[in-house]
Design an enzyme around this catalytic site. Structure first.
Site, short mmCIF file in Angstrom:
data_model
loop_
_atom_site.label_atom_id
_atom_site.label_comp_id
_atom_site.label_asym_id
_atom_site.label_seq_id
_atom_site.Cartn_x
_atom_site.Cartn_y
_atom_site.Cartn_z
N ALA A 81 1.04 -1.24 0.04
CA ALA A 81 0.02 0.10 -0.08
C ALA A 81 0.74 1.28 -0.08
CB ALA A 81 -0.91 -0.12 1.16
N GLY A 82 0.48 2.26 -0.91
CA GLY A 82 1.02 3.49 -0.95
C GLY A 82 0.89 4.28 -2.10
N SER A 124 11.98 0.25 -4.27
CA SER A 124 12.35 0.57 -5.59
C SER A 124 13.56 0.81 -6.16
CB SER A 124 11.53 1.82 -5.92
OG SER A 124 11.59 2.33 -7.35
N TYR A 149 8.88 10.74 -3.54
CA TYR A 149 8.32 9.30 -3.67
C TYR A 149 9.43 8.51 -3.61
CZ TYR A 149 7.56 4.79 -5.73
OH TYR A 149 7.48 3.45 -6.03
N LYS A 153 10.53 5.83 -0.22
CA LYS A 153 10.90 4.55 0.00
C LYS A 153 12.40 4.41 0.90
CE LYS A 153 7.74 2.65 -2.40
NZ LYS A 153 6.65 1.77 -1.74
N PHE A 178 12.64 -3.18 -10.18
CA PHE A 178 13.09 -2.39 -11.32
C PHE A 178 11.78 -2.23 -11.96
CE2 PHE A 178 17.45 -1.81 -11.01
CZ PHE A 178 17.82 -2.31 -9.63
N ARG A 292 12.38 13.90 -19.90
CA ARG A 292 11.32 14.29 -18.81
C ARG A 292 12.20 14.33 -17.64
NH1 ARG A 292 7.36 9.42 -17.11
NH2 ARG A 292 9.28 8.28 -16.80
N ASP A 295 14.40 11.96 -15.10
CA ASP A 295 14.84 10.77 -15.64
C ASP A 295 16.37 10.35 -15.76
OD1 ASP A 295 12.39 9.43 -16.08
OD2 ASP A 295 12.39 10.00 -18.26
P1 NAD Z 1 -0.93 0.25 -7.17
O1 NAD Z 1 -1.20 1.76 -6.85
O2 NAD Z 1 -1.54 -0.56 -8.18
O3 NAD Z 1 -1.16 -0.41 -5.71
C1 NAD Z 1 -1.10 0.15 -4.53
C2 NAD Z 1 -2.51 -0.14 -3.79
O4 NAD Z 1 -2.39 0.40 -2.51
C3 NAD Z 1 -3.68 0.29 -4.36
O5 NAD Z 1 -4.56 -0.82 -4.56
C4 NAD Z 1 -4.12 1.48 -3.49
O6 NAD Z 1 -5.76 1.29 -3.58
C5 NAD Z 1 -3.52 1.08 -2.13
N1 NAD Z 1 -3.44 2.07 -1.09
C6 NAD Z 1 -2.73 3.11 -1.35
N2 NAD Z 1 -2.63 3.81 -0.16
C7 NAD Z 1 -3.36 3.07 0.75
C8 NAD Z 1 -3.48 3.19 2.11
N3 NAD Z 1 -3.01 4.21 2.74
N4 NAD Z 1 -4.08 2.18 2.97
C9 NAD Z 1 -4.53 1.28 2.23
N5 NAD Z 1 -4.31 0.89 0.77
C10 NAD Z 1 -3.75 1.78 0.23
O7 NAD Z 1 0.59 0.04 -7.41
P2 NAD Z 1 1.51 -0.90 -7.69
O8 NAD Z 1 2.18 -0.80 -9.10
O9 NAD Z 1 0.72 -2.23 -7.47
O10 NAD Z 1 2.70 -0.81 -6.48
C11 NAD Z 1 2.89 -1.43 -5.54
C12 NAD Z 1 4.06 -1.09 -4.53
O11 NAD Z 1 5.13 -1.28 -4.91
C13 NAD Z 1 3.91 0.55 -4.13
O12 NAD Z 1 4.22 0.66 -2.84
C14 NAD Z 1 4.90 1.08 -5.14
O13 NAD Z 1 5.23 2.27 -4.59
C15 NAD Z 1 5.82 0.00 -5.38
N6 NAD Z 1 6.47 0.12 -6.64
C16 NAD Z 1 6.05 -0.06 -7.60
C17 NAD Z 1 6.72 -0.02 -8.91
C18 NAD Z 1 5.77 0.10 -10.40
O14 NAD Z 1 6.65 0.56 -11.11
N7 NAD Z 1 4.74 -0.32 -10.37
C19 NAD Z 1 8.04 0.23 -8.82
C20 NAD Z 1 8.80 0.04 -7.65
C21 NAD Z 1 8.07 0.00 -6.39
N1 UFG Z 2 9.13 7.00 -21.30
C1 UFG Z 2 8.88 7.62 -22.53
N2 UFG Z 2 7.43 8.01 -22.84
C2 UFG Z 2 6.43 7.75 -21.86
C3 UFG Z 2 6.60 7.14 -20.45
C4 UFG Z 2 8.02 6.89 -20.27
O1 UFG Z 2 9.62 7.84 -23.29
O2 UFG Z 2 5.39 8.31 -22.00
C5 UFG Z 2 10.45 6.54 -20.94
C6 UFG Z 2 11.12 7.23 -19.81
O3 UFG Z 2 11.67 8.49 -20.34
C7 UFG Z 2 11.98 5.89 -19.31
C8 UFG Z 2 11.30 4.98 -19.71
O4 UFG Z 2 10.12 5.02 -20.59
O5 UFG Z 2 13.13 5.96 -20.04
C9 UFG Z 2 10.78 4.26 -18.59
O6 UFG Z 2 9.72 5.21 -18.01
P1 UFG Z 2 8.89 4.85 -16.69
O7 UFG Z 2 7.92 5.81 -16.41
O8 UFG Z 2 7.79 3.53 -17.21
O9 UFG Z 2 9.51 4.13 -15.65
P2 UFG Z 2 10.64 4.85 -14.57
O10 UFG Z 2 11.90 4.09 -14.89
O11 UFG Z 2 10.60 6.31 -14.94
O12 UFG Z 2 9.90 4.73 -13.45
C10 UFG Z 2 10.08 3.39 -12.41
C11 UFG Z 2 8.79 3.24 -11.68
C12 UFG Z 2 9.18 4.30 -10.45
C13 UFG Z 2 10.45 4.21 -10.02
C14 UFG Z 2 11.36 4.26 -10.76
C15 UFG Z 2 12.85 4.21 -10.28
O13 UFG Z 2 7.75 3.47 -12.20
O14 UFG Z 2 8.00 3.81 -9.52
O15 UFG Z 2 11.34 3.54 -12.00
O16 UFG Z 2 13.63 5.09 -10.98
F1 UFG Z 2 10.52 5.12 -8.92
#
Ligand code: NAD
Ligand code: UFG
Length: 337
Positions: A81-82, A124, A149, A153, A178, A292, A295
């Site tokens: 959750a977050g 992350s 963000y 973490k 990742f 962006r 990045d």
């Molecule tokens: P997501 O938003 O789909 O899932 C997070 C879930 O937490 C959601 O269902 C939301 O409703 C719930 N939530 C948020 N705040 C809450 C709270 N205070 N109490 C209860 N529920 C709450 O995101 P995800 O992509 O599944 O990510 C899950 C975790 O992994 C997150 O902590 C995110 O930061 C981390 N993470 C995600 C990525 C990514 O690229 N998806 C990368 C690195 C880390």
């Molecule tokens: N990108 C584009 N166009 C878009 C979206 C992304 O060119 O519309 C590029 C970005 O510049 C980057 C790559 O695609 O080079 C991946 O971008 P994402 O936004 O998919 O992912 P990020 O690596 O930026 O972010 C991810 C997670 C974050 C985490 C971060 C760690 O989503 O939660 O990695 O650096 F914090």
């Protein structure tokens, strides 16, 4: 005894809940549905033949957690959750620290009070910060994060390290993801971002399905083979399995450990576009845009520690990531709605 999965209705959470149920674990989900729909868990129940219990509630609701943990039914916690949008976190930093840091503190305090001592945390790759050299390895210093963000973490990792140092019964694993992509191969559950997607794969998928006109590539002048950003993409089912391996390792471990979960290789934005074109059988409109803010040019994981200590490694490649994303997007052009 059950596993409490906070945020279990979300993208990574729902895939992990499915993997837990499929191997026979009992699951309780606590999710406030701020970024998810209960429909994800209805589909998980259909796929697994077992219904996870969903408690609609917030991790910051101390009494709710206290009541839940006091039942004695929870053995361990996987904490997803977050809030997770990097750009939004720079505009709303207090909301990010409140949810991600204060929320985790409430969870940890209530776990300690109830004697629940095993935690897996969603961290992350962003904790390595802008100065780290690639591939990122767990022995490198963390810090120098570039967004609230990322800092949230980093702070939680530090809190877990300190809490485990102070209490020998408490064990915690931070998993540094990742770039998670893909969907369950059924096409029934997947990533369902609200509004315009921030991340690359959901954006590409929405272009392919006609919801968005073209992909904007954020910069083609990076110091990478084709000038576009390079990331380590990992299939969400591989990631889900990493949580099961970490859960199994918790009782064997003492204290706090952090592991990279990545594939150990990078792909550029243009390579991702080409691979998606293969999967969906059409060419996709692309425009080159400015870089962006915040990045990085390129990073990927050294994933050998998780291989050695958790017996975990990815088994799904780029073609599978793309085919599964496309199946989910085609079957659900408007996500769960
Ligand atoms: P997501 O938003 O789909 O899932 C997070 C879930 O937490 C959601 O269902 C939301 O409703 C719930 N939530 C948020 N705040 C809450 C709270 N205070 N109490 C209860 N529920 C709450 O995101 P995800 O992509 O599944 O990510 C899950 C975790 O992994 C997150 O902590 C995110 O930061 C981390 N993470 C995600 C990525 C990514 O690229 N998806 C990368 C690195 C880390
Ligand atoms: N990108 C584009 N166009 C878009 C979206 C992304 O060119 O519309 C590029 C970005 O510049 C980057 C790559 O695609 O080079 C991946 O971008 P994402 O936004 O998919 O992912 P990020 O690596 O930026 O972010 C991810 C997670 C974050 C985490 C971060 C760690 O989503 O939660 O990695 O650096 F914090």
């Amino acid at each position: 005894m059950a596993v409490l999965v906070t945020g279990g209705a979300g993208y990574i959470g729902s895939h992990t809940v499915l993997a837990l149920l499929a191997r026979g674990d009992e699951v309780v989900v606590l999710d406030n549905l701020s970024n998810a729909s209960a429909e994800s868990l209805r589909r998980v129940a259909r796929l697994s033949g077992k219904a996870p219990r969903l408690i609609e509630g917030d991790i910051r609701d101390r009494q709710r957690l206290r009541d839940l943990l006091a039942t004695g039914a929870i053995q361990s916690v996987i904490h997803f959750a977050g809030l997770k949008a990097v750009g939004e976190s720079t505009r709303e930093p207090l909301a990010y620290y409140q949810n991600n840091v204060s929320g985790t503190l409430v969870l940890l305090e209530e776990m300690r009070r109830a004697g629940v001592s095993q935690l897996i945390f969603s961290s992350s790759a962003t904790v390595y910060g802008a100065q780290a050299s690639v591939p990122y390895v767990e022995t490198a210093a963390i810090g120098g994060t570039t967004s609230p963000y990322g800092t949230s973490k980093l702070m939680v990792e530090q809190i877990l390290r300190d809490a485990a140092r102070a209490d020998s019964r408490f064990t915690a694993i931070a998993l540094r993801y990742f770039n998670p992509v893909g969907a369950h191969p059924s096409g029934e559950i997947g990533e369902d971002p609200h509004g315009i997607p921030n991340n690359l794969l959901p954006y590409i998928a929405q272009v392919a399905v006609g919801r968005l006109p073209a992909l904007g590539v954020f910069g083609n002048d990076y110091d990478t083979p084709d000038g576009t950003g390079v990331r380590d993409y990992i299939h969400v089912m591989d990631l889900a399995e990493g949580h099961l391996k970490a859960l199994d390792a918790l009782p064997r471990q003492a204290g706090y450990r952090a592991y990279n979960l990545g594939a150990g290789r990078g792909y550029s934005v243009l390579e991702m576009v080409r691979a998606f074109e293969q999967a969906c059988g059409q060419s996709l409109p692309v425009t080159i845009k400015a870089r962006r803010d915040g990045d990085l040019a390129a990073f990927w994981a050294d994933a050998s520690l998780a291989d050695r200590e958790l017996d975990w490694r990815v088994s799904r490649g780029l073609a599978e990531m793309m085919a599964d994303t496309w199946r989910w997007q085609q079957n659900n052009p408007h996500g769960y709605r």
